[in-house]
Write a protein that holds these residues in place. Sequence first.
Motif, PDB file in Angstrom:
ATOM      1  N   THR A  16      38.457  50.831  -7.718  1.00  0.00           N
ATOM      2  CA  THR A  16      38.137  52.241  -7.942  1.00  0.00           C
ATOM      3  C   THR A  16      39.286  53.126  -7.460  1.00  0.00           C
ATOM      4  O   THR A  16      39.670  54.088  -8.133  1.00  0.00           O
ATOM      5  CB  THR A  16      36.823  52.611  -7.220  1.00  0.00           C
ATOM      6  N   SER A  17      39.858  52.776  -6.321  1.00  0.00           N
ATOM      7  CA  SER A  17      41.011  53.515  -5.797  1.00  0.00           C
ATOM      8  C   SER A  17      42.195  53.424  -6.755  1.00  0.00           C
ATOM      9  O   SER A  17      42.873  54.426  -7.005  1.00  0.00           O
ATOM     10  CB  SER A  17      41.392  52.955  -4.426  1.00  0.00           C
ATOM     11  N   VAL A  18      42.444  52.245  -7.293  1.00  0.00           N
ATOM     12  CA  VAL A  18      43.544  52.069  -8.254  1.00  0.00           C
ATOM     13  C   VAL A  18      43.336  52.980  -9.454  1.00  0.00           C
ATOM     14  O   VAL A  18      44.249  53.701  -9.879  1.00  0.00           O
ATOM     15  CB  VAL A  18      43.657  50.590  -8.704  1.00  0.00           C
ATOM     16  N   VAL A  19      42.121  52.966 -10.004  1.00  0.00           N
ATOM     17  CA  VAL A  19      41.832  53.774 -11.196  1.00  0.00           C
ATOM     18  C   VAL A  19      41.990  55.266 -10.901  1.00  0.00           C
ATOM     19  O   VAL A  19      42.603  55.994 -11.691  1.00  0.00           O
ATOM     20  CB  VAL A  19      40.414  53.458 -11.732  1.00  0.00           C
ATOM     21  N   LEU A  20      41.462  55.723  -9.782  1.00  0.00           N
ATOM     22  CA  LEU A  20      41.582  57.150  -9.449  1.00  0.00           C
ATOM     23  C   LEU A  20      43.045  57.558  -9.263  1.00  0.00           C
ATOM     24  O   LEU A  20      43.449  58.638  -9.708  1.00  0.00           O
ATOM     25  CB  LEU A  20      40.764  57.482  -8.203  1.00  0.00           C
ATOM     26  N   ASN A  21      43.834  56.711  -8.624  1.00  0.00           N
ATOM     27  CA  ASN A  21      45.256  57.010  -8.472  1.00  0.00           C
ATOM     28  C   ASN A  21      45.958  57.063  -9.824  1.00  0.00           C
ATOM     29  O   ASN A  21      46.837  57.907 -10.041  1.00  0.00           O
ATOM     30  CB  ASN A  21      45.924  55.989  -7.547  1.00  0.00           C
ATOM     31  N   MET A  22      45.584  56.173 -10.742  1.00  0.00           N
ATOM     32  CA  MET A  22      46.177  56.198 -12.083  1.00  0.00           C
ATOM     33  C   MET A  22      45.849  57.517 -12.790  1.00  0.00           C
ATOM     34  O   MET A  22      46.724  58.142 -13.396  1.00  0.00           O
ATOM     35  CB  MET A  22      45.669  55.011 -12.914  1.00  0.00           C
ATOM     36  N   VAL A  23      44.594  57.931 -12.694  1.00  0.00           N
ATOM     37  CA  VAL A  23      44.159  59.165 -13.355  1.00  0.00           C
ATOM     38  C   VAL A  23      44.905  60.374 -12.789  1.00  0.00           C
ATOM     39  O   VAL A  23      45.468  61.184 -13.532  1.00  0.00           O
ATOM     40  CB  VAL A  23      42.629  59.359 -13.204  1.00  0.00           C
ATOM     41  N   PHE A  24      44.922  60.491 -11.461  1.00  0.00           N
ATOM     42  CA  PHE A  24      45.546  61.670 -10.862  1.00  0.00           C
ATOM     43  C   PHE A  24      47.065  61.678 -11.028  1.00  0.00           C
ATOM     44  O   PHE A  24      47.668  62.753 -11.128  1.00  0.00           O
ATOM     45  CB  PHE A  24      45.134  61.826  -9.400  1.00  0.00           C
ATOM     46  N   ALA A  25      47.699  60.516 -11.082  1.00  0.00           N
ATOM     47  CA  ALA A  25      49.137  60.481 -11.359  1.00  0.00           C
ATOM     48  C   ALA A  25      49.417  61.091 -12.727  1.00  0.00           C
ATOM     49  O   ALA A  25      50.352  61.884 -12.889  1.00  0.00           O
ATOM     50  CB  ALA A  25      49.661  59.048 -11.293  1.00  0.00           C
ATOM     51  N   ASP A  26      48.580  60.724 -13.704  1.00  0.00           N
ATOM     52  CA  ASP A  26      48.777  61.261 -15.057  1.00  0.00           C
ATOM     53  C   ASP A  26      48.414  62.735 -15.145  1.00  0.00           C
ATOM     54  O   ASP A  26      49.103  63.513 -15.806  1.00  0.00           O
ATOM     55  CB  ASP A  26      47.966  60.450 -16.066  1.00  0.00           C
ATOM     56  N   VAL A  27      47.339  63.139 -14.480  1.00  0.00           N
ATOM     57  CA  VAL A  27      46.937  64.550 -14.503  1.00  0.00           C
ATOM     58  C   VAL A  27      48.027  65.423 -13.890  1.00  0.00           C
ATOM     59  O   VAL A  27      48.431  66.439 -14.466  1.00  0.00           O
ATOM     60  CB  VAL A  27      45.584  64.756 -13.786  1.00  0.00           C
ATOM     61  N   LEU A  28      48.516  65.037 -12.718  1.00  0.00           N
ATOM     62  CA  LEU A  28      49.556  65.840 -12.070  1.00  0.00           C
ATOM     63  C   LEU A  28      50.856  65.837 -12.869  1.00  0.00           C
ATOM     64  O   LEU A  28      51.613  66.806 -12.820  1.00  0.00           O
ATOM     65  CB  LEU A  28      49.799  65.359 -10.645  1.00  0.00           C
ATOM     66  N   SER A  29      51.104  64.761 -13.604  1.00  0.00           N
ATOM     67  CA  SER A  29      52.324  64.703 -14.428  1.00  0.00           C
ATOM     68  C   SER A  29      52.346  65.801 -15.475  1.00  0.00           C
ATOM     69  O   SER A  29      53.403  66.336 -15.804  1.00  0.00           O
ATOM     70  CB  SER A  29      52.446  63.335 -15.097  1.00  0.00           C
ATOM     71  N   ILE A  30      51.182  66.151 -15.992  1.00  0.00           N
ATOM     72  CA  ILE A  30      51.105  67.205 -17.008  1.00  0.00           C
ATOM     73  C   ILE A  30      51.536  68.547 -16.422  1.00  0.00           C
ATOM     74  O   ILE A  30      52.090  69.387 -17.129  1.00  0.00           O
ATOM     75  CB  ILE A  30      49.682  67.291 -17.599  1.00  0.00           C
ATOM     76  N   TYR A  31      51.303  68.732 -15.116  1.00  0.00           N
ATOM     77  CA  TYR A  31      51.649  69.997 -14.467  1.00  0.00           C
ATOM     78  C   TYR A  31      53.102  70.053 -14.001  1.00  0.00           C
ATOM     79  O   TYR A  31      53.531  71.076 -13.479  1.00  0.00           O
ATOM     80  CB  TYR A  31      50.712  70.257 -13.283  1.00  0.00           C
TER      81      TYR A  31
END
Length: 127
Positions: A16-31
């Motif tokens: 779950t931690s791996v998945v959340l880190n993957m999601v937030f890495a991509d979300v922050l990349s957009i910004y």
Amino acid sequence: MQSKLSAPSLISLLWTSVVLNMVFADVLSIYTPGVLPQVMDGVVEGVTLSENLMLIASVFIQLPVAMIVVTHLLPERAAKGANTFSVIVTAAFVVGGGSLKPHYIFFASCEIIAMAGILFLTWRRAW
């Protein structure tokens, strides 16, 4: 301090931690300044975005998502193999498909550490 959670539960939490880190890495990349116009143009950091690329990325992302549940459903021997395979494939995806931006390196490092924990818990004696 001894954890009262079973190995499969701890492994599932790490996935779950791996998945959340993957999601937030991509979300922050957009910004990140300059990235959104690249996304709109369909080429990000020299990589052409396409439906096929999105499908391939979706498959790679689905693997750790599935492992959150699969870790609990499979018998011990099968779970060990599935976790080991998934760590290898997911780590390759994180490292090979990543960015050199500082925030991404931080998130990727957290993901790799969590996956190292998954391997440790997977292969220690007590399941």
